[in-house]
Design an enzyme around this catalytic site. Sequence first.
Site: not given
Length: 344
Positions: A66, A68, A90, A117-118, A139, A297
């Site tokens: 992903h 984003d 991530d 994805e988030e 991931e 995150h």
Amino acid sequence: MISSDEKIEFLKKLVEIYSPTGREGEAVKFIVESFESFGVEAYVDEVGNAIAIRKGKGPRILLAGHVDTVPGIIPVRIDDGVLWGRGSVDAKGPLATFFFATLESRANVIFAGLVDEEGFSKGAKNLDVPRPDYIIIGEPSGVDGVTIAYKGSLTAKFVESVEKVHGSLGVNAAEKLINRWLEIKSSFGEGFNALSGRIAEFHAYERDFDFYGEMVINLRTPPGYEPPDDWEILDFVPAYQVDRRGALVKAFVRGIRRNGMRPRLKKKTGTADMNILGPKFGVDAVAYGPGDSRLDHTPHERISLDEYLLAVKVLVDVIEELKGTKSRVVEESGDMEIGKGISW
């Protein structure tokens, strides 16, 4: 062969492009143009995903990461062999790994840089590509790890309205929602096979004739979990687990060992696009990529560049082994036969 400096420069540029969910366009354009500079066909699909196709030998392999990230700008820098920046772990580190594995493996590969994805995985849910034989999701598993299972994700909304009385009397809407949350939380446990979760949003206030409240929760659900019929479900993605005895997992185990490491098979309590794409195409899916997922995150997101470069080598080795396996997507009377090896 593409140099290590080129691989590092690509990842650094990708991380420098700020691309929180809903603002992936510039990063998607960079990926597509980068593929085209290597002579690989690439395009942006209808929902904004970056798609590249590399035709080669063997079964078709979908590499899907992903683009984003979660919000929050972390100044991008390289310090003592470590790249700092939002998305470095991530999941732009894994995505860059997929980019170079696509170029270096010379296999039958579809690369997908997915959006949202988030959020609610609009990119994965709407991905329209030829059906693959194997799926690898980008991931952070660590260079020596491969993720074979993710818990599901359930987002639900609760609303309460209580007729207004004097503040010294009765139970208001906020208290009812709190009691509902405590009731749900009482069934939580530890580990992959237990329910867990958090309150995502909570709003409660007084109106002219009532006390009103809204609560949105996100639960991480174990295999076999079914949401209650009376809940307002905003989104539900069931848990996913692949058979560790299948060719895809075995290829990763051998590929990691060939590069001098002891492989680790992981079951994660989060949720990923693997939960969507494995069932969507009906074939085996795992997740792989460099980076420490504990940094996801956080304000401390960073990735070892040595690990990133080694992950490219591992993934190329895995793809080369998969090239020698038979295609599991078979035409039967015009219909696709479902691949084996999925367990829930």
